[in-house]
Write a protein that holds these residues in place. Structure first.
Motif, PDB file in Angstrom:
ATOM      1  N   PHE A   9      20.083 -27.238  10.464  1.00 35.49           N
ATOM      2  CA  PHE A   9      21.217 -26.027  10.279  1.00 35.49           C
ATOM      3  C   PHE A   9      20.647 -24.761   9.610  1.00 35.49           C
ATOM      4  CE2 PHE A   9      23.548 -29.812  11.152  1.00 35.49           C
ATOM      5  CZ  PHE A   9      24.793 -29.294  11.582  1.00 35.49           C
ATOM      6  N   HIS A  10      21.261 -23.709   9.702  1.00 38.36           N
ATOM      7  CA  HIS A  10      20.675 -22.503   8.907  1.00 38.36           C
ATOM      8  C   HIS A  10      21.886 -21.862   8.491  1.00 38.36           C
ATOM      9  CE1 HIS A  10      19.130 -18.466   8.332  1.00 38.36           C
ATOM     10  NE2 HIS A  10      18.504 -19.073   7.346  1.00 38.36           N
ATOM     11  N   ILE A  11      22.008 -21.598   7.001  1.00 38.58           N
ATOM     12  CA  ILE A  11      23.328 -20.868   6.597  1.00 38.58           C
ATOM     13  C   ILE A  11      22.855 -19.495   5.987  1.00 38.58           C
ATOM     14  CG2 ILE A  11      24.694 -21.037   4.835  1.00 38.58           C
ATOM     15  CD1 ILE A  11      25.442 -23.055   6.558  1.00 38.58           C
ATOM     16  N   PRO A 197      29.262 -23.231   3.489  1.00 35.59           N
ATOM     17  CA  PRO A 197      28.930 -24.871   3.651  1.00 35.59           C
ATOM     18  C   PRO A 197      29.888 -25.772   3.945  1.00 35.59           C
ATOM     19  CG  PRO A 197      28.415 -23.452   1.566  1.00 35.59           C
ATOM     20  CD  PRO A 197      29.152 -22.748   2.631  1.00 35.59           C
ATOM     21  N   ILE A 198      31.242 -25.376   3.856  1.00 35.35           N
ATOM     22  CA  ILE A 198      32.448 -26.128   4.593  1.00 35.35           C
ATOM     23  C   ILE A 198      32.450 -26.217   5.940  1.00 35.35           C
ATOM     24  CG2 ILE A 198      34.907 -26.366   4.403  1.00 35.35           C
ATOM     25  CD1 ILE A 198      34.811 -25.004   1.548  1.00 35.35           C
ATOM     26  N   THR A 234      18.792 -24.944  16.489  1.00 37.90           N
ATOM     27  CA  THR A 234      19.447 -24.480  15.247  1.00 37.90           C
ATOM     28  C   THR A 234      20.851 -24.032  15.106  1.00 37.90           C
ATOM     29  OG1 THR A 234      17.298 -23.348  14.490  1.00 37.90           O
ATOM     30  CG2 THR A 234      19.134 -22.716  13.232  1.00 37.90           C
ATOM     31  N   ILE A 235      21.620 -24.794  14.486  1.00 37.67           N
ATOM     32  CA  ILE A 235      23.037 -24.733  14.308  1.00 37.67           C
ATOM     33  C   ILE A 235      23.263 -23.860  13.158  1.00 37.67           C
ATOM     34  CG2 ILE A 235      25.298 -25.792  14.098  1.00 37.67           C
ATOM     35  CD1 ILE A 235      24.155 -26.510  16.632  1.00 37.67           C
ATOM     36  N   ALA A 236      24.068 -22.536  13.541  1.00 33.27           N
ATOM     37  CA  ALA A 236      24.681 -21.810  12.444  1.00 33.27           C
ATOM     38  C   ALA A 236      26.259 -21.481  12.422  1.00 33.27           C
ATOM     39  CB  ALA A 236      24.023 -20.340  12.393  1.00 33.27           C
ATOM     40  N   VAL A 237      26.872 -21.102  11.335  1.00 35.90           N
ATOM     41  CA  VAL A 237      28.085 -21.085  11.432  1.00 35.90           C
ATOM     42  C   VAL A 237      28.512 -19.731  11.120  1.00 35.90           C
ATOM     43  CG1 VAL A 237      28.666 -23.517  10.938  1.00 35.90           C
ATOM     44  CG2 VAL A 237      28.299 -21.975   9.056  1.00 35.90           C
TER      45      VAL A 237
END
Length: 283
Positions: A9-11, A197-198, A234-237
């Motif tokens: 994950f990448h924020i 983050p949520i 890679t999952i980003a939101v």
């Protein structure tokens, strides 16, 4: 069920920075999609985003709107094509992203633009020698855009203009990004930072429950069934994507980047066929 080892994950608030720019240009199209299958009006647009778009429309000048149309058009969205730099370089926020773009050579930005959407026909890559020729030879550039690119004529003309004046292209791109950050995004970035983050936790819980099949549900159309096993994912939101998602996969890079909207899981639960068609930033 454990998450796959190939997944990370990448924020970053920089994803929303670019997607808010795109939404400012194409919000009416998104509202129309909410009324069509599979959602059929069962999901309401986010009120915060709706108010933000209204504010943008009040503040935007003709000159800024012209830049927005160059870089964030619905059919080409060149301005989104630096998206994967955020994940590949571990960029945490907009300030770092804009510093990165300021150091990025015009040639590399143009290479990303050529990979916009599905990229050149036939899966052709853009090696340095070809890119150099396109920058030097207008006739070869015109032939390449005509025969190899699937954009509408207007977007091909925009690319031709960019290649004819790479320095001018970068100045315009940076000017828009700086204006957009100072005038529109800076005030909402703290709110976005709290939400990410949520949203990440929601995707993590979904993937923990669904495992490999869950991963395919949110990245299926990016590279196909077997492709999800061949890429480092890679999952980003991005809050501003709402019910949508996007993906990016540059030739020569092992990473598949999948960006999930805040309400993507709601849409997946509504669809009869959960394999959701995504916007492709790169082919």
């Amino acid at each position: 069920m454990a998450l796959p080892d190939k997944l990370r994950f990448h924020i970053s608030t920089a994803y929303d920075f670019l997607f808010f720019s795109y939404k400012a240009r194409n919000y009416d199209s998104y509202l129309k999609e909410l009324k069509e299958p599979p959602l059929d009006g069962r999901t309401e647009p986010d009120e915060t985003i709706m108010n933000w778009v209204s504010l943008f429309n009040e503040k935007v000048s003709d000159s800024i709107d012209k830049l927005l149309s160059l870089f964030f058009d619905e059919e080409a969205f060149f301005g989104l094509c630096t998206m994967q730099e955020i994940s590949l370089s571990g960029i945490p926020d907009v300030s770092t992203f804009m510093d990165y773009i300021s150091e990025m050579p015009e040639k590399e930005i143009l290479r990303r633009f050529l990979y916009s959407g599905y990229g050149p026909r036939g899966g052709q890559t853009i090696p340095d020698d070809l890119l150099d020729r396109l920058l030097r030879n207008e006739n070869e550039l015109l032939e390449f855009l005509t025969k190899k690119m699937s954009f509408p004529s207007r977007q091909k003309a925009v690319l031709f203009e960019f290649f004819s004046d790479p320095e001018g292209m970068k100045v315009k791109y940076q000017f828009f990004l700086e204006w957009f950050y100072d005038e529109m995004y800076k005030t909402i970035e703290p709110m976005i930072r709290k939400k990410l983050p949520i949203m990440k936790k929601g995707i993590e819980d979904f993937l923990t429950k669904e495992g490999e099949r869950g991963l395919e549900k949110i990245s299926w159309y990016a590279v196909g069934k077997e492709g999800t096993r061949q890429k480092d994912i890679t999952i980003a939101v991005a809050y501003s994507l709402e019910t949508e998602r996007a993906n990016a996969s540059l030739p020569g890079k092992s990473e598949l980047l999948v960006i999930c909207g805040a309400n993507l899981l709601d849409k997946l639960s509504i669809e009869k066929d959960p394999d959701l068609l995504a916007t492709e930033i790169f082919k």
